[in-house]
Design a protein around this motif. Structure first.
Motif, short mmCIF file in Angstrom:
data_model
loop_
_atom_site.label_atom_id
_atom_site.label_comp_id
_atom_site.label_asym_id
_atom_site.label_seq_id
_atom_site.Cartn_x
_atom_site.Cartn_y
_atom_site.Cartn_z
N ASP A 38 -8.72 -8.24 3.84
CA ASP A 38 -7.66 -8.59 2.89
C ASP A 38 -6.39 -8.96 3.63
N TYR B 286 0.79 -1.23 0.00
CA TYR B 286 0.00 0.00 0.00
C TYR B 286 0.83 1.29 0.00
N PRO C 283 -7.26 1.83 0.67
CA PRO C 283 -6.99 0.99 1.83
C PRO C 283 -7.70 1.53 3.07
N ASP D 144 -11.99 0.35 -5.00
CA ASP D 144 -11.01 -0.73 -4.89
C ASP D 144 -9.57 -0.25 -4.72
N LYS D 145 -9.39 1.07 -4.73
CA LYS D 145 -8.02 1.58 -4.53
C LYS D 145 -7.82 2.12 -3.12
N SER E 81 -15.84 -2.78 -2.39
CA SER E 81 -14.51 -3.21 -2.87
C SER E 81 -13.32 -2.55 -2.19
N LYS F 75 -10.17 -2.04 0.32
CA LYS F 75 -9.15 -3.00 0.76
C LYS F 75 -9.01 -2.90 2.29
N LYS G 230 -16.38 -3.84 2.33
CA LYS G 230 -16.13 -4.93 1.38
C LYS G 230 -17.10 -4.86 0.21
#
Ligand code: M6R
Length: 366
Positions: A317, A219, A273, A270-271, A298, A300, A295
């Protein structure tokens, strides 16, 4: 001088088990069932009779103050307000003679905190300092106080000062709770025993270092990061985000997990964290559902969980396990992997970890 470590920050992170022991020294006597801090003993009636406690501080010390708010209200049943010194001093605050003010400062030189102390004194409040640097301006300006005894903290990012501040404040809350009779005897003794184990548990949490380093490598290039926690671990989320911002220059925000749906959830894709502090504690099921919400979008998830956890593990994750302790003491443990995470990310990004740009160790100007 760095004792074999690459940076002061890492050295200071690893010093925490001993630093906390030094904070305990002479004050925590488990066998006798005694907590004794001379500044508190000398002013016990003031604490017992306090209508409320006002905590004033800046930065990481303010985060330690937020943890203390939960502990004092929970154990000693005294209403607590935690204030940024810079805001407090300029907004005509209501300060009464029966208020107890606790000023927290590692350096003891922070200009805004010092000015807030002077203001509180002018209004007749009793002011107690929690400082690390012996003989510092704040330790001299306050009526009484307790040193953290963490030893010199050189890294600009505060680490061992934070955990030892929480340690002193926890000892104070226990002593006052016991004197006020707001705590059952058995609970009090259980806390003393658990506190004594904390240095050992911090040691165990440090053993995740390599694993945290490998998560950091995934990350390190993220432009943003969100930190979430509930209850006692909400201030830990704020502190985790501050650590990442100040040394890695990644934009990070800390939030109470339940507030996410009031805005920050819009950031999640999804990018993104999301670091979630999710030990087995009160409202664990609520944090599990917060994780499910992330989640579903999406995000992380990097979750700090209690050793042996299965539920969060199945959703996250990455998980970082920490040993179990009671809710009130968990910030002392859960903050460790977050310190390591920001450290490794900053190193991987080539940042000057010990002396981040634009920052000074003590902010002596307002
Ligand atoms: O010396 P102090 O505790 O009064 O300092 C307060 C803040 O300036 C300090 O905690 C700052 O936020 C740190 N760089 C955080 O790591």
């Amino acid at each position: 001088e760095k004792g074999g470590f690459d940076h002061f920050m890492l050295k200071e992170i690893y010093e925490q088990p001993n630093a906390i022991k030094d904070t305990f020294r002479g004050r925590l006597r488990v066998e006798e069932g005694i907590v004794k801090i001379s500044g508190v003993e000398d002013n016990l009636q003031k604490f017992i009779n306090a209508n409320r406690i006002l905590i004033i501080a800046c930065g990481t010390s303010w985060h330690a103050g937020l943890v203390a708010e939960y502990i004092f209200e929970d154990l000693a049943r005294i209403p607590v307000e935690v204030e940024y010194a810079s805001e407090f001093r300029y907004r005509h605050p209501v300060i009464r003679r029966d208020d107890v003010v606790i000023a927290i400062s590692q350096s003891g030189e922070t200009a805004d905190t010092l000015a807030a102390i002077k203001l509180a004194k002018e209004h007749g409040a009793f002011v107690f300092g929690v400082c690390n640097v012996v003989g510092s301006s704040i330790s001299r300006e306050t009526h009484s106080g307790a040193y953290t005894h963490a030893g010199p903290e050189i890294g600009v990012a505060s680490t061992k000062a934070f955990t030892t501040q929480i340690t002193v404040l926890t000892l104070m809350a226990l002593r006052i709770a016991r004197a006020k009779g707001t705590m059952a005897r058995a609970d009090y003794f259980r806390y003393l025993q658990e506190l004594e184990l904390i240095p050992q548990l911090v040691e165990q949490a440090l053993q995740n270092n390599l694993q945290v380093q490998s998560i950091a490598s995934i990350y390190k290039d993220a432009p943003n990061c969100l930190y979430l926690g509930r209850g006692y671990n909400f201030p830990v989320a704020l502190e985790g985000a501050l650590k990442l911002k100040e040394i890695s220059y990644i934009h990070a925000e800390g939030y109470p997990a339940a507030e996410m749906k009031h805005g920050p959830i819009a950031l999640i894709d999804d990018k993104m964290p999301v670091v979630i502090i999710a030990p087995k504690q009160e409202h664990y099921d609520k944090i599990v559902s917060n994780i499910q919400e992330i989640k579903a979008r999406s995000g992380k998830i990097i979750a700090v969980v209690t050793k042996g956890d299965t539920q969060v593990k199945s959703l996250a994750d990455h998980i970082i396990e920490i040993p179990e302790t009671s809710d009130a003491l968990s910030p002392l443990i859960s903050t460790i992997p977050l310190q390591l995470l920001s450290y490794h990310i900053a190193v991987m990004r080539g940042c000057n970890v010990d002396q981040p740009r634009n920052l000074a160790k003590s902010v002596t100007v307002e």
